[in-house]
Design an enzyme around this catalytic site. Structure first.
Site, PDB file in Angstrom:
ATOM      1  N   ALA A 170       0.810  -1.223   0.000  1.00 36.29           N
ATOM      2  CA  ALA A 170       0.000   0.000   0.000  1.00 36.29           C
ATOM      3  C   ALA A 170       0.848   1.280   0.000  1.00 36.29           C
ATOM      4  CB  ALA A 170      -0.938  -0.007   1.201  1.00 36.29           C
ATOM      5  N   LYS A 198      -0.595 -16.915  -0.482  1.00 38.35           N
ATOM      6  CA  LYS A 198       0.785 -16.396  -0.494  1.00 38.35           C
ATOM      7  C   LYS A 198       1.271 -16.039   0.916  1.00 38.35           C
ATOM      8  CE  LYS A 198      -0.392 -11.854  -0.100  1.00 38.35           C
ATOM      9  NZ  LYS A 198      -0.473 -10.452  -0.393  1.00 38.35           N
TER      10      LYS A 198
END
Lengths: 381, 381
Positions: free
Chosen positions: A170, A224
């Site tokens: 982000a 993941k």
């Protein structure tokens, strides 16, 4: 009402944390220039008092701070949000007549929010894109349930939800560093798919590719984080690049195998999109799951602390300010599922990561999990 | 002579540098225990005087040092070689009756060595495995020529040569850290393929998987060095994990596309073996090409030095003790080939890396190369 107005897109972002605000910078800039979109971007904010940077002794409500300073001083400090992004603490008002819902809130919030959202969005033209990384698991069958599917079910009436996944840390997105992102959606028509892509796409820095495979993209986003725990163990042990690369490779194969077994029609190509291999690499070299697992490995080597759950809590407290890790939650659920289906032997890496994280198995045995069991499902890749 | 003796394998390693000595530790240990292999492993050494660690003022011949100290004090200091690995400076003697040649010498040495090798190996049972990372290019057509193919041509008589590639940083292999490796070979029978695999395989630390696709595996080993230059540029610019992961992903796609265009029958699965994605990751996070390119980017940002070739030479001198980078050589050849075939537009990343490395194009424009041109060849992955 003219046709143009009828077809205008109205975006509502559900959530205003770190990733929510980062994507709001992209959506806000796009909404301001795309002709088919209403300029205002609503952002539903779970209002909470935040400390002001100008005066550490004062607090103000987060929505007020965002709307006046155009900055989320708590979760994305130092980044200006476009002024057309409006923080709205009232959910009903925020999603009124929305045609695109962007879900980016912790997923345990959803059950409380969705009934209100459902009652207030545009009655016929609304669809969703989830940015939430995680998986639900059915309590009875233990089977994995996509969060996008849970949203579709709760919204009812043929509501469709895609996902946006990819190598998208982000803070880097907010600082406008170049990255790729994968939009997986399969809305009613290609026009809608492409419009949705354009709302997120901001070349040259935020490049969005669209695929149809929602399940594959979303599952990659959750799985993941499990592999990243393994990467952290390897780093904590001081192993080099060979071992880590082998772990990532085998991790990708187990992710693909998991998808082939538990989801319908997952496509091979998904794993080479940004949501697959690229997100895996970023997460295993820099994400919070990898950092916490590295710390876990180091502490285990020094202290031999017996209680794993306590150790993870200590680490979360120290490194994440008390936030919960997603990888540890996911690996517990995935392990329970694989055990239930008698599939543990086909997932030596996921199994090893769970056992090291929670059963006291020595961290150094991680390398025993780095091998591929047959090619039964791997033809999926 | 009994049948057993006739079928005995005799290994000769051609080369004794960093990677040659690392693989010699594996082959030496395996030769000592595998029943179908002669215990002695011959290692041809380009003899040169080396400084002794015990007495910095004395020098001795490298072959003498290896055979007495069982250590290559110059290229792999601190690692003991098995005592059955014998350094032999006489090529004829080294490869006498060899059944397995392991090529791990700088590839410009080969033309001088191969006639002697050809004349002395086992007349019917000899095959080769190349560990050399690079590509030859035909001077006339500019087409890429696999080094394994050049070896086969020079050896003649139906000689077959496979390759061993993968995420195998030599020092980590020598320190016996866990890694995977890909043996690509397609010898006359499966027994021979499997025996060759067993000679390299040393579980649990050095795990060898065999595939048939020699061209794909070998091309990956050369092309990844080009991508690694790009990774170094991104690191030198201070970009984060998102950008780097995107670069690796697009790099893998261009590698696959290059193979699809220029080699026959490259298999999709090759790119998810250790020789594909895993080697690419290791190389882009730690290898010498990435380190030198990172330095190049930093110096360019400070100095704006005009002459790129000079700058690369300075960097090679400073960081590699004068050794040549493989990525810069490869990208020059690949660029010339793509230009010649009018394919530059289909390889935006390779093109960008070349132009930044050699034409004065600003390093910051690397992100312009990180995108996928259509899906014309990408179905290969």
């Amino acid at each position: 009402m003219t046709t143009e107005q009828q077809e205008e897109e109205k975006i509502c972002i559900i959530g205003s944390g770190n990733w929510g605000c980062a994507i709001a910078t992209v959506l806000g800039r796009n909404a301001a220039i795309l002709p088919f979109c209403s300029e205002a971007v609503n952002m539903w904010v779970y209002d909470e008092p935040v400390t002001l940077p100008s005066d550490k002794k004062s607090t103000a409500k987060l929505s007020y701070v965002i709307n006046t300073l155009h900055e989320n001083v708590k979760y994305l400090p130092g980044v200006k949000l476009p002024s057309n992004v409006r923080a709205i603490p009232d959910l009903k008002e925020a999603c009124k007549n929305a045609t695109l819902l962007v879900f980016v809130t912790p997923h345990q919030f959803l059950p409380n929010l969705l009934p209100t959202i459902r009652a207030n969005v545009h009655p016929t033209r609304c669809r969703g894109v989830s940015l939430i990384k995680g998986l639900d698991f059915d309590e009875m069958t233990k089977a994995p349930v996509l969060i996008s599917k849970s949203i579709e079910t709760a919204m009812g009436g043929g509501f469709k939800c895609g996902v946006l996944m990819g190598a998208n840390i982000a803070d880097e997105v907010a600082r406008r560093q170049m990255c790729e992102s994968t939009l997986a959606c399969d809305f009613e028509d290609d026009g809608c798919n492409e419009r949705t892509r354009q709302l997120f796409d901001e070349p040259p820095n935020f490049r969005v590719t669209r695929i149809n495979d929602v399940a594959g993209a979303e599952a990659c986003g959750a799985l993941k984080n499990i592999v990243a725990l393994g990467a952290g163990f390897v780093d904590g042990l001081g192993f080099g690049g060979n071992t880590k690369a082998a772990l990532l490779r085998v991790g990708l194969l187990e992710m693909a195998q998991f998808c082939a077994i538990f989801f319908q029609r997952v496509e091979r190509g998904t794993f080479i999109e940004s949501c697959g291999i690229a997100d895996l690499i970023t997460t295993c070299y820099g994400g919070r799951n990898k950092r916490c697992a590295e710390e876990f490995a180091k502490l285990k080597l020094i202290e031999h602390k017996a209680n794993c759950d306590e150790l993870w809590m200590d680490i979360e407290h120290k490194l994440l300010n008390g936030q919960k890790l997603q990888g540890t939650l996911a690996v517990k659920e995935v392990y329970a599922l694989l055990e239930n289906r008698e599939l543990l032997d086909s997932f030596p890496l996921f199994r090893s990561i769970f056992e090291i994280a929670f059963t006291g198995r020595p961290v150094s045995t991680i390398t025993e999990g780095i091998h591929v069991i047959g090619k039964r499902f791997v033809s999926n890749l």
